[in-house]
Design an enzyme around this catalytic site. Structure first.
Site, PDB file in Angstrom:
ATOM      1  N   GLY A 169      10.214  -6.191 -49.979  1.00 22.57           N
ATOM      2  CA  GLY A 169      10.747  -4.957 -50.560  1.00 22.57           C
ATOM      3  C   GLY A 169       9.817  -4.374 -51.609  1.00 22.57           C
ATOM      4  O   GLY A 169       9.612  -3.149 -51.662  1.00 22.57           O
ATOM      5  N   ASP A 170       9.259  -5.234 -52.439  1.00 21.16           N
ATOM      6  CA  ASP A 170       8.309  -4.771 -53.455  1.00 21.16           C
ATOM      7  C   ASP A 170       7.053  -4.206 -52.802  1.00 21.16           C
ATOM      8  O   ASP A 170       6.499  -3.198 -53.255  1.00 21.16           O
ATOM      9  CB  ASP A 170       7.929  -5.919 -54.393  1.00 21.16           C
ATOM     10  CG  ASP A 170       9.096  -6.362 -55.263  1.00 21.16           C
ATOM     11  OD1 ASP A 170       9.953  -5.512 -55.582  1.00 21.16           O
ATOM     12  OD2 ASP A 170       9.153  -7.545 -55.626  1.00 21.16           O
ATOM     13  N   ALA A 171       6.591  -4.870 -51.745  1.00 16.13           N
ATOM     14  CA  ALA A 171       5.407  -4.391 -51.035  1.00 16.13           C
ATOM     15  C   ALA A 171       5.676  -3.038 -50.387  1.00 16.13           C
ATOM     16  O   ALA A 171       4.815  -2.145 -50.381  1.00 16.13           O
ATOM     17  CB  ALA A 171       4.984  -5.410 -49.974  1.00 16.13           C
TER      18      ALA A 171
END
Length: 282
Positions: free
Chosen positions: A230-232
């Site tokens: 999700g962060d990526a």
């Protein structure tokens, strides 16, 4: 350690260091594999039931540590010069529980200067128990990120019944803007695991356009874990924004970065065959 890693990567770290407080931590509980084999990460392996893979339930406990001691003075006197030079600003909803005033000050500045402010819903509990803070920041938000579970949690506070998630995203995209710019676009991005990502955005002041972007398939033998995907994804989208790409291009980069993330065997990222960035028309 984080400061050192940032320096090695050529990233300017503007961290608030709290003397006497350690970095926070997260603990995850999961069902132990029946086979007793250890997994390479905390991602759920899932169990088969009626021929279908059922995800293992994970329980997270978070201790913020030094992050809970953030002071507004750090924003005002240590890093405000960098805030003024930033064209794109990104915040996670977690920070709304630590220093709501800091987030609002930065969001108001972005609205005033015409810069892009992005917010990530981060976790369902934030949408349930800190909904008022999230909703207070949305009028300043240009790009909103979240998973289908997080958007569903946020919609629980809406008095009107929402027929489907498209209606939820449309509602959020149409919320009045703090800057009063009717024609300025707000983009709402909802990830749905391996299902197509849904994007809703205001369309030149005439309603909301909802689009779906298929998630590139990853072969099971190459899939390692979903930690950090999700962060990526958000980072890829932000990269596109920083290069003035349109929504299609931003999404292409976001999905590419998420695909790289789930195939990692260590903490590093190796970007091969990166999509080209093309400047959009807005």
């Amino acid at each position: 350690q984080l400061s050192g890693h940032l320096k090695e990567a050529g990233v300017q770290g503007l961290l608030s260091e709290i003397v006497g407080e350690s970095t926070g931590w997260i603990a995850t509980l999961r069902k132990h594999s029946d086979q007793g084999a250890e997994r390479a990460s905390l991602a759920a392996a899932g169990a088969e039931e009626d021929g279908k893979v059922q995800p293992t339930i994970l329980y997270n406990t978070i201790q913020g540590g030094a992050a809970n001691e953030y002071k507004l003075d750090h924003l005002r006197f240590k890093i405000w010069e960098q805030v003024e030079t930033a064209g794109v600003v990104y915040a996670e909803a977690t920070f709304l529980t630590v220093s709501f005033e800091s987030v609002k000050i930065v969001a108001e500045h972005c609205a005033k200067m015409g810069n892009i402010f992005c917010l990530n819903l981060t976790a369902p509990y934030l949408c349930r128990y800190f909904c008022d803070r999230v909703m207070a920041i949305l009028p300043y938000t240009d790009v909103l990120f979240g998973s289908s579970i997080e958007y569903a949690a946020l919609a629980e506070h809406k008095k009107d019944d929402m027929q489907d998630m498209d209606a939820v995203l449309t509602w959020l995209a149409k919320l009045p803007r703090a800057d009063g710019e009717v024609e300025k676009r707000r983009t709402v991005v909802m990830t749905c695991a391996d299902k197509p990502t849904v994007v809703a955005h205001t369309w030149r002041g005439y309603g909301v356009k909802v689009e779906r972007f298929p998630v590139p398939p990853v072969k099971s033998r190459l899939f390692v874990h979903k930690d950090g995907a999700g962060d990526a994804f958000a980072a890829g989208y932000l990269y596109g924004l920083m290069h003035e790409a349109d929504i299609d291009n931003c999404m292409q980069m976001a999905l590419y970065c998420a695909s790289v993330a789930v195939q990692r065997k260590d903490t590093g990222f190796v970007f091969k065959d990166k999509p080209a960035i093309l400047k959009g028309t807005g």
